[in-house]
Design a protein around this motif. Structure first.
Motif, short mmCIF file in Angstrom:
data_model
loop_
_atom_site.label_atom_id
_atom_site.label_comp_id
_atom_site.label_asym_id
_atom_site.label_seq_id
_atom_site.Cartn_x
_atom_site.Cartn_y
_atom_site.Cartn_z
N UNK A 156 0.84 -1.20 0.00
CA UNK A 156 0.00 0.00 0.00
C UNK A 156 0.87 1.25 0.00
N UNK A 157 0.52 2.20 -0.86
CA UNK A 157 1.13 3.53 -0.86
C UNK A 157 -0.02 4.54 -0.80
N UNK A 158 0.15 5.63 -0.05
CA UNK A 158 -0.95 6.56 0.18
C UNK A 158 -0.80 7.89 -0.55
N UNK A 159 0.25 8.05 -1.35
CA UNK A 159 0.34 9.23 -2.20
C UNK A 159 1.08 8.87 -3.49
N UNK A 160 1.00 9.77 -4.47
CA UNK A 160 1.53 9.46 -5.78
C UNK A 160 3.03 9.24 -5.81
N UNK A 161 3.77 10.08 -5.12
CA UNK A 161 5.23 9.95 -5.12
C UNK A 161 5.68 8.66 -4.45
#
Length: 226
Positions: free
Chosen positions: A30-35
Motif C-alpha cells: 500500500x502507498x498513500x500518495x503518488x510519489x
C-alpha cells in the motif's frame, strides 16, 4: 505469488482492497500518495498497480505517465480507480496508458474480476509461433517486443495484446465487442470507446505503419496490407 501495489490515499479503502486481494492469494503493498507509489514501483516491480486518480503529492495520471514512459516499468499493467466516471475522464485515463478503469463505488467482486482479467491477458501467450511479421511490423511474443522497420516501439501490455490480436487475424474485421472480449478479457459493451482510444494510440506509436490498421465504419477494425 503475484504482487499488487495499491496506490490509494483513503486508508480504509486501501486496507479493504488489500484484505480482499490477499484472500485471493495475492501479495499487496500500500502507498498513500503518488510519489510514494511511484517509488514503490521502482523498488518492488509489482505485477499490477491499482492507482487512484486523485492523489496527494502527484496525481494518478502523472504517476501513470511516468510508469509508461520508462522502459523498466512500461510493461506493468495499471488499473485506474477513481470517483470520476465521465467518459472524458475514462478517455484521459486510457490515453496516459491505463489498462482498465474502475469507477467508485464498486464491488470487491468486480475489481477482483478485472484484476484477474488484466493479469491473465498480460501473462498468457496465446499463439504457438513466437514471432509475427506483418509488413514493417515485427511482433516478438516471447519478449513482448514490437519492432517497426527495425526500430523498437514501447507498448503497454494492453496495446501489445490488441496489436497482437489483430495481427493473428490478418484481413479479418474484428468488431469492438469481439476485441473487448478477446483483449480485455470480459464484456463491458458500454465502454466500447475504450477500443477506439487504444486503436488511436496504436496508430500513433506505429507511425506510418499505423495505416495498416483499417477502420470498418459501424463495425470495427482490421489489420490489412491492402
Amino acid at each position: 505469488m503475484q504482487t499488487i501495489l495499491i496506490v490509494e490515499d483513503e486508508r480504509d479503502l486501501a486496507e479493504l482492497l488489500s484484505f480482499n486481494l490477499e484472500r485471493e492469494g495475492f501479495k499487496t503493498i500500500i502507498a498513500t500518495d503518488g510519489l510514494e507509489g511511484l517509488a514503490n514501483v521502482g523498488h518492488c516491480q509489482p505485477d499490477l498497480v491499482i492507482l487512484d486518480l486523485m492523489l496527494p503529492g502527484m496525481l494518478g495520471t502523472d504517476v501513470c505517465k511516468n510508469l509508461k514512459k520508462s522502459e523498466r516499468t512500461s510493461h506493468i499493467p495499471v488499473i485506474m480507480l477513481t470517483a470520476k466516471g465521465e467518459e472524458i475522464d475514462k478517455v484521459v485515463g486510457f490515453e496516459v496508458g491505463a489498462d482498465d478503469y474502475v469507477v467508485k463505488p464498486f464491488s470487491s467482486r468486480e475489481l477482483l474480476l478485472r484484476v484477474k482479467a488484466v493479469l491473465r491477458r498480460t501473462n498468457t501467450e496465446s499463439v504457438s509461433s513466437p514471432m509475427l511479421l506483418f509488413g514493417l511490423i515485427m511482433i516478438d511474443t516471447d519478449r513482448h517486443i514490437v519492432m517497426v522497420d527495425g526500430e523498437e516501439i514501447f507498448f503497454t501490455s494492453t496495446e501489445f495484446k490488441l496489436l497482437h490480436t489483430l495481427a493473428q487475424r490478418p484481413g479479418r474485421v474484428q468488431s469492438r465487442d469481439v476485441l473487448l472480449r478477446d483483449v480485455w478479457g470480459y464484456n463491458f459493451v458500454e465502454d466500447s470507446r475504450t477500443v477506439d482510444t487504444h486503436i488511436t494510440r496504436l496508430r500513433t506509436k506505429l507511425g506510418s505503419a499505423g495505416d495498416l490498421i483499417k477502420t470498418v465504419r459501424g463495425f470495427g477494425y482490421k489489420l490489412d496490407l491492402q
